[in-house]
Scaffold this motif. Structure first.
Motif, mmCIF file in Angstrom:
data_model
loop_
_atom_site.group_PDB
_atom_site.id
_atom_site.type_symbol
_atom_site.label_atom_id
_atom_site.label_comp_id
_atom_site.label_asym_id
_atom_site.label_seq_id
_atom_site.Cartn_x
_atom_site.Cartn_y
_atom_site.Cartn_z
ATOM 1 N N ASN A 72 0.783 -1.529 0.142
ATOM 2 C CA ASN A 72 -0.222 0.047 -0.195
ATOM 3 C C ASN A 72 0.781 1.306 -0.276
ATOM 4 O O ASN A 72 1.801 1.122 0.971
ATOM 5 C CB ASN A 72 -0.739 -0.133 1.257
ATOM 6 C CG ASN A 72 -1.960 0.986 1.329
ATOM 7 O OD1 ASN A 72 -2.001 2.015 0.496
ATOM 8 N ND2 ASN A 72 -2.877 0.521 2.011
ATOM 9 N N TYR A 111 -1.638 1.394 -5.382
ATOM 10 C CA TYR A 111 -0.983 0.088 -4.465
ATOM 11 C C TYR A 111 -0.388 -0.845 -5.577
ATOM 12 O O TYR A 111 0.133 -0.910 -6.867
ATOM 13 C CB TYR A 111 -2.648 -0.930 -4.517
ATOM 14 C CG TYR A 111 -2.142 -1.612 -3.336
ATOM 15 C CD1 TYR A 111 -2.649 -1.245 -1.756
ATOM 16 C CD2 TYR A 111 -1.676 -2.916 -3.400
ATOM 17 C CE1 TYR A 111 -3.279 -1.943 -1.106
ATOM 18 C CE2 TYR A 111 -1.915 -3.612 -2.244
ATOM 19 C CZ TYR A 111 -2.587 -2.964 -0.973
ATOM 20 O OH TYR A 111 -2.582 -3.574 0.368
ATOM 21 N N ASP A 151 -8.243 3.440 1.353
ATOM 22 C CA ASP A 151 -7.972 2.375 0.420
ATOM 23 C C ASP A 151 -8.495 1.530 -1.083
ATOM 24 O O ASP A 151 -7.908 1.795 -1.794
ATOM 25 C CB ASP A 151 -6.666 1.796 0.790
ATOM 26 C CG ASP A 151 -6.714 0.829 1.974
ATOM 27 O OD1 ASP A 151 -7.950 0.731 2.170
ATOM 28 O OD2 ASP A 151 -6.498 0.107 2.221
ATOM 29 N N ARG A 167 1.164 5.356 0.709
ATOM 30 C CA ARG A 167 0.983 6.078 0.786
ATOM 31 C C ARG A 167 1.304 7.739 1.328
ATOM 32 O O ARG A 167 2.565 8.020 1.090
ATOM 33 C CB ARG A 167 0.114 6.217 3.310
ATOM 34 C CG ARG A 167 -0.559 4.397 2.760
ATOM 35 C CD ARG A 167 -1.020 4.143 3.767
ATOM 36 N NE ARG A 167 -0.891 2.834 4.827
ATOM 37 C CZ ARG A 167 -2.001 2.784 4.486
ATOM 38 N NH1 ARG A 167 -3.653 3.997 4.638
ATOM 39 N NH2 ARG A 167 -3.372 1.331 4.547
ATOM 40 N N ARG A 200 -3.241 8.672 3.289
ATOM 41 C CA ARG A 200 -3.865 8.310 2.266
ATOM 42 C C ARG A 200 -3.609 7.816 0.924
ATOM 43 O O ARG A 200 -2.444 8.471 1.004
ATOM 44 C CB ARG A 200 -5.062 9.453 1.375
ATOM 45 C CG ARG A 200 -4.907 10.324 2.430
ATOM 46 C CD ARG A 200 -6.467 11.785 1.887
ATOM 47 N NE ARG A 200 -7.087 11.381 0.733
ATOM 48 C CZ ARG A 200 -8.607 10.371 0.930
ATOM 49 N NH1 ARG A 200 -9.202 10.727 2.116
ATOM 50 N NH2 ARG A 200 -8.816 10.183 -0.062
ATOM 51 N N THR A 201 -4.027 6.537 0.648
ATOM 52 C CA THR A 201 -3.311 5.630 0.163
ATOM 53 C C THR A 201 -3.522 6.748 -1.788
ATOM 54 O O THR A 201 -4.856 6.800 -1.505
ATOM 55 C CB THR A 201 -4.462 4.153 -0.393
ATOM 56 O OG1 THR A 201 -4.031 3.539 1.058
ATOM 57 C CG2 THR A 201 -3.706 3.465 -1.510
#
Length: 266
Positions: free
Chosen positions: A159, A170, A246, A161, A166-167
């Motif tokens: 993930n 990916y 996410d 960020r 905040r994502t």
């Protein structure tokens, strides 16, 4: 890895899983995955249904409250004990049994529908489980299931960020690599750190399959794909539960509904 070892692992997870899930720490289930699954579920009032891999019975009870007459199975005796205790406290007429999805203890064409909330991806020989579902479905009956999304639940995933947490993307890799029971250790990230330190991590066997493998095993079982969804939380949901932000960037879950042909030789 065979089903006995899978069952042993899940029974080892069941006590902690039940405790943390019922404390509200399975936020992806509660805020996103289960609501989306139920929104996709056809009308089940008055129908005879089976929930495969029911765990401690949370989702089974939500389906039962829609008027279905339900049976439910899980390979873990501990999960079934917790499910039966909930049924005793608040009876909904659910028949819980300890059983393997690879050998369902029911007659041919016994059920109008079958559900499987987030269980199939943790099974060896899932094609056998799907064949068993087809066997116990009445002609014209449907099977709806949710799994972790094959495109995201890869051997490598990370993930990414931003500075605010905040994502924004990916990272995935090894999509075509085959996992056959390798164990991942994790717990619900929404649980406070002091809670996570006080309990053992879940030990979950992983069985990787590509999207095409999932589609092909459904087709090979003689089931007709009817609908698919990839749940994405709205901004309103994220405002209520920031943890699931996410899932706006990549789909964590895949929901599929298939149907047994109305005219079938089996």
């Amino acid at each position: 890895m065979d089903e006995r070892e899978v069952g042993r692992l899940w029974d080892g997870n069941a006590e902690t899983w039940t405790r943390l899930a019922r404390a509200g720490y399975d936020v992806y289930r509660d805020a996103l995955n289960t609501p989306a699954f139920l929104a996709m579920l056809p009308e089940v009032g008055g129908l005879r249904g089976l929930d495969v891999g029911c765990g401690e019975g949370h989702n089974t009870r939500l389906v039962a409250r829609r008027g279905a007459r339900l049976s439910a199975i899980d390979i873990s005796e501990t999960f079934i004990r917790h499910a039966r205790e909930a049924e005793e406290r608040d009876p909904l007429g659910i028949d819980y049994r300890v059983a393997s999805a690879l050998r369902l203890p029911f007659a041919d064409a016994e059920f109008d529908f079958v559900t499987a909330f987030m269980s199939l991806m943790d099974m060896p020989r899932v094609e056998t489980a799907v064949a068993e579902v087809r066997r116990i479905l009445k002609p014209g009956g449907f099977f709806q299931f949710s799994i972790t999304h094959p495109g995201l639940d890869t051997p490598h995933h990370k993930n990414l960020r931003d500075a605010a947490g905040r994502t924004y993307a990916y990272e995935v890799g090894g999509y075509f690599d085959r996992l056959d029971g390798q164990i991942a250790e994790w717990t619900f990230s929404a649980a406070p750190e002091e809670v996570r330190r006080a309990v053992p991590k879940f030990r979950v066997p992983r069985f990787s399959r590509t999207v095409s493998e999932w589609i092909n095993l459904l087709v090979a079982a003689g089931l007709v794909i009817e609908r698919a969804e990839e749940p994405c939380p709205t901004d309103a949901v994220v405002a209520e539960c920031a943890k699931v932000q996410d899932a706006q960037i990549m789909p964590y879950f895949l929901h599929v509904r298939v149907r047994k042909p109305a005219r079938s030789a089996a």
